[in-house]
Motif scaffolding. Sequence first.
Motif, PDB file in Angstrom:
ATOM      1  N   THR A  36       0.860  -1.183   0.000  1.00  0.00           N
ATOM      2  CA  THR A  36       0.000   0.000   0.000  1.00  0.00           C
ATOM      3  C   THR A  36       0.897   1.233   0.000  1.00  0.00           C
ATOM      4  O   THR A  36       1.812   1.333   0.822  1.00  0.00           O
ATOM      5  CB  THR A  36      -0.902   0.030   1.247  1.00  0.00           C
ATOM      6  OG1 THR A  36      -1.612  -1.200   1.347  1.00  0.00           O
ATOM      7  CG2 THR A  36      -1.900   1.176   1.167  1.00  0.00           C
ATOM      8  N   THR A  94       1.157   5.705  -0.849  1.00  0.00           N
ATOM      9  CA  THR A  94       0.407   6.951  -0.998  1.00  0.00           C
ATOM     10  C   THR A  94       1.364   8.119  -1.141  1.00  0.00           C
ATOM     11  O   THR A  94       2.498   8.085  -0.636  1.00  0.00           O
ATOM     12  CB  THR A  94      -0.530   7.173   0.213  1.00  0.00           C
ATOM     13  OG1 THR A  94      -1.371   8.289  -0.038  1.00  0.00           O
ATOM     14  CG2 THR A  94       0.249   7.415   1.483  1.00  0.00           C
ATOM     15  N   THR A 133      -3.958   6.819  -3.257  1.00  0.00           N
ATOM     16  CA  THR A 133      -3.375   5.606  -2.674  1.00  0.00           C
ATOM     17  C   THR A 133      -3.487   4.448  -3.654  1.00  0.00           C
ATOM     18  O   THR A 133      -4.464   4.342  -4.394  1.00  0.00           O
ATOM     19  CB  THR A 133      -4.105   5.245  -1.371  1.00  0.00           C
ATOM     20  OG1 THR A 133      -3.923   6.307  -0.425  1.00  0.00           O
ATOM     21  CG2 THR A 133      -3.591   3.952  -0.765  1.00  0.00           C
TER      22      THR A 133
END
Length: 280
Positions: free
Chosen positions: A264, A266, A272
């Motif tokens: 993940t 961002t 994101t």
Amino acid sequence: MKLVRFGPSGREKPGIVAADGSIRDLSGMIADLTGDVLSPAGLDRLRAVDTSSLPTVPAGTRLGPCVPMPYNFVAIGLNYADHAAETGAPIPKEPIIFNKAPTSISGPDDDIVLIRDSVKTDWEVELAFVIGTEAFEVPADKALDHVAGYCLCNDVSERFWQTESTGQWVKGKSAPTYGPLGPWLVTRDEIADPQKLAMSLDVNGKRMQTGSTETMIFGIVELISYVTRFMKLLPGDVVTTGTPPGVGMGMKPPVFLKAGDVVTLTIEGLGTQRQKVVAR
């Protein structure tokens, strides 16, 4: 504006993020986010659209890469001093330019499909910019005029092929799904200062990278002027600008991606990405 592409892989349609956060379908107005659409005049036409009059894209629809496959997918290596240090490389005196195959580009939440012989696939959260008007031999004071917008990129890298064997970076950077882009193409006017954006990346919920574009060695303006000394960049071309420290190869001992991992990442203002790692 935040522009997107949505739908099945290879059949994406253009869209725009409305004020309420919903995605609206632009395919009745434009074929895709290419060419004249990314020019200043083309983007101004989209700004004038009443998004409430456009069809709503169903929630949960797949987002594709925020631009179609470009002519050039250019990358900058070792562009953060602390990342160079963790890899044991000297700080470059000039930008290090290499290519990722345009066919490596995938959607922001598509799976990362490991190269069949992968042993050292790594992650890299990066700020990328997208060219809006043809750029060649661009002076620094005109550099940002050629930028349509910015997006988030994961410069996925197979380190064995990149730095060992014959050590050719393009080999380790170019497999299908090794270049997730998006979720949005955020137009230049929405990013007050691309050199002051917080960035981070987690693997399986554990923070691996924390940084800011403020610590780039070579900023966006300098990169555009430098890269266009050597090649012409066309509308829709993507340049990804390097990663802060915290990559797997820099850890002691090194840590690399394996099937089942979830990445993940961002960047402030750019959204994101979330990718599951799978075996081929």
